[in-house]
Design a protein around this motif. Structure first.
Motif, PDB file in Angstrom:
ATOM      1  N   VAL A  12      54.026  39.979  35.424  1.00 30.87           N
ATOM      2  CA  VAL A  12      53.220  40.565  36.434  1.00 30.87           C
ATOM      3  C   VAL A  12      52.179  38.908  36.890  1.00 30.87           C
ATOM      4  N   THR A  43      40.969  41.501  33.716  1.00 30.27           N
ATOM      5  CA  THR A  43      41.843  40.912  34.155  1.00 30.27           C
ATOM      6  C   THR A  43      43.081  40.474  33.635  1.00 30.27           C
ATOM      7  N   ASP A  51      39.170  50.262  32.563  1.00 26.38           N
ATOM      8  CA  ASP A  51      39.627  48.830  31.922  1.00 26.38           C
ATOM      9  C   ASP A  51      38.631  48.180  31.281  1.00 26.38           C
ATOM     10  N   ARG A 107      49.852  45.745  32.041  1.00 21.13           N
ATOM     11  CA  ARG A 107      50.929  46.438  33.242  1.00 21.13           C
ATOM     12  C   ARG A 107      52.541  45.719  33.412  1.00 21.13           C
ATOM     13  N   LYS A 137      44.178  44.029  31.858  1.00 17.92           N
ATOM     14  CA  LYS A 137      44.623  45.080  33.137  1.00 17.92           C
ATOM     15  C   LYS A 137      46.429  44.282  33.180  1.00 17.92           C
ATOM     16  N   GLY A 138      46.033  43.306  33.007  1.00 20.07           N
ATOM     17  CA  GLY A 138      47.493  42.695  33.012  1.00 20.07           C
ATOM     18  C   GLY A 138      48.177  42.791  32.204  1.00 20.07           C
ATOM     19  N   VAL A 160      48.978  37.244  38.706  1.00 17.69           N
ATOM     20  CA  VAL A 160      47.499  37.883  38.369  1.00 17.69           C
ATOM     21  C   VAL A 160      47.220  35.852  39.009  1.00 17.69           C
ATOM     22  N   TRP A 189      42.838  54.743  41.208  1.00  9.73           N
ATOM     23  CA  TRP A 189      43.193  52.756  41.364  1.00  9.73           C
ATOM     24  C   TRP A 189      41.977  52.396  42.395  1.00  9.73           C
ATOM     25  N   ARG A 228      55.668  42.324  39.472  1.00  5.51           N
ATOM     26  CA  ARG A 228      54.614  42.860  40.509  1.00  5.51           C
ATOM     27  C   ARG A 228      52.973  42.530  40.430  1.00  5.51           C
ATOM     28  N   SER A 256      49.070  41.880  39.995  1.00  8.42           N
ATOM     29  CA  SER A 256      47.641  42.685  39.412  1.00  8.42           C
ATOM     30  C   SER A 256      46.842  42.024  39.972  1.00  8.42           C
ATOM     31  N   GLY A 292      40.487  45.183  37.138  1.00 10.03           N
ATOM     32  CA  GLY A 292      40.704  46.202  36.428  1.00 10.03           C
ATOM     33  C   GLY A 292      39.738  47.034  36.913  1.00 10.03           C
TER      34      GLY A 292
END
Ligand code: NAD
Ligand code: ZN
Ligand code: ZN
Length: 344
Positions: A264, A156, A297, A163, A159-160, A266, A106, A288, A290, A293
């Motif tokens: 998510v 981005t 990612d 998630r 990854k989003g 962003v 992370w 959440r 995000s 990445g």
């Protein structure tokens, strides 16, 4: 090599960028000096130049975190790239490599990270530095203008979307079909998801349809956009990715979620929105954030591009036009991304 180079510099938050000569930096032990050929322009660069967020950059600085170019010099400790390789910069310019977040995959949450075009000068210039331990390495033969938007927008949204935890065959809502959103539609389709797109501009929605969205909703022309999404998807979306630069889009996306769904966040409008505790609890929703990445990612996002699954829509412009580009971005007048060609 010249001692100075042309770059677009922020001298004052909120003021215009100035295209001027700046000193050529010398790469540190793990760094490379890169001759930039192309850079995407992200809405984050505009937020940076305007000082929109609680953590502000300190002028003078050079924005840009979707740069692509050729390595022309490397520091003494560099092993991952060599002169002649094509690399990019990224928002996650470097991290500490040693904290609990870095150790657990992370690194995007590392407290000691430095961000490209924010804490470290970025790609809005003919040269940039990269940390070779973190920079994306661009595969041979890919189009440098077309891959630039992958380096922030692409990674981005990829990854989003992961998630959102939506699975192939399920519905995902992409709210905001700008630089990030039009690429999100493409990753979602490539990941086997069914896409609903929301924007406030029919031209953006046409782009979403072109890239594979099955349902589009114009939030400006629909009384209850969330209800329209619930109706079209037979009960709501399983996941929602909000890239819009407008706080109204957030509660709207939440309202379009199916029970058990995940939203998510962003997009980064500098505002907040109310969460209705009762409905979040009763519906079992997850909300959440995000942020970009990880390096892994990024490799995956680039791989989707290199295999031809993603093709950003973009317009090529020159560095001298940067203030004009920002004006169009604020006015919502850009289709997809703008990519600056340094030789234009
Ligand atoms: P952009 O300007 O290209 O796109 C924004 C889009 O939002 C436009 O299409 C606009 O029409 C649409 N929009 C505006 N109001 C809306 C509304 N009410 N409902 C739905 N859509 C609406 O911007 P971009 O480059 O795609 O960046 C989007 C946001 O994402 C910015 O705030 C940027 O800072 C942020 N960002 C976040 C990350 C991250 O890691 N979390 C990474 C990159 C960018
Ligand atoms: Zn760390
Ligand atoms: Zn960005």
């Amino acid at each position: 090599m010249a001692e100075t180079f042309r770059a677009a510099v922020v001298h004052e938050l909120g003021g215009p960028l100035v295209v001027e000569e700046v000193d050529l930096p010398v790469p540190g032990p793990n760094e490379a000096l890169v001759k930039v050929t192309h850079t995407g322009v992200c809405h984050t660069d505009l937020h940076a130049a305007h000082g929109d967020w609680p953590v502000q950059p300190s002028p003078p600085f050079v924005p840009g975190h979707e740069g692509v170019g050729e390595v022309v010099a490397v520091g003494g400790a560099v092993t991952r790239v060599k002169v002649g390789d094509i690399v990019g910069n990224a928002w996650l310019w470097t991290a500490c490599g040693e904290c609990e977040f870095c150790e657990s995959g992370w690194e995007t949450l590392c407290h000691s990270q430095k961000n490209g075009g924010y804490a470290v000068n970025g790609s809005f210039g003919e040269y940039m530095l990269v940390d070779t331990r973190y920079c994306p390495v661009i595969p041979d033969g890919v189009d440098r203008a077309a891959i630039a938007p992958i380096l922030c927008a692409g990674v981005t949204v990829y990854k989003g979307l992961k998630r959102t935890e939506a699975r192939p065959g399920q519905w995902v809502l992409v709210s905001g079909i700008g630089g990030l959103g039009h690429i999100a539609v493409q990753y979602a389709v490539a990941m086997g998801l069914r896409v609903v797109a929301i924007d406030v501009d029919d031209a953006k929605l046409a782009l979403a349809t072109k890239h594979g969205a099955e349902v589009v909703v114009n939030a400006a022309g629909t009384e209850d956009a969330a209800a329209a999404v619930i109706e079209a998807t037979g009960g709501g979306v399983h996941g929602a990715l909000v890239t819009a630069v407008n706080a109204h889009a957030f509660p709207q996306a939440l309202g379009a979620l199916r029970r058990g769904g995940t939203m998510v966040l962003v997009g980064l409008p500098p505002e907040s929105f109310p969460l209705d505790i009762f409905w979040v609890v009763l519906n079992g929703w997850t909300v959440r954030g995000s942020i970009v990445g990880t390096r892994r990612d990024m490799e995956e996002a680039i791989d989707f591009f290199a295999r031809g699954a993603i093709s950003p829509t973009y317009t090529v412009r020159s560095l001298e036009e940067i203030n004009d580009i920002f004006d169009s971005m604020l006015a919502g007048g850009i289709d997809g991304r703008v990519v600056v060609d340094m030789s234009a």
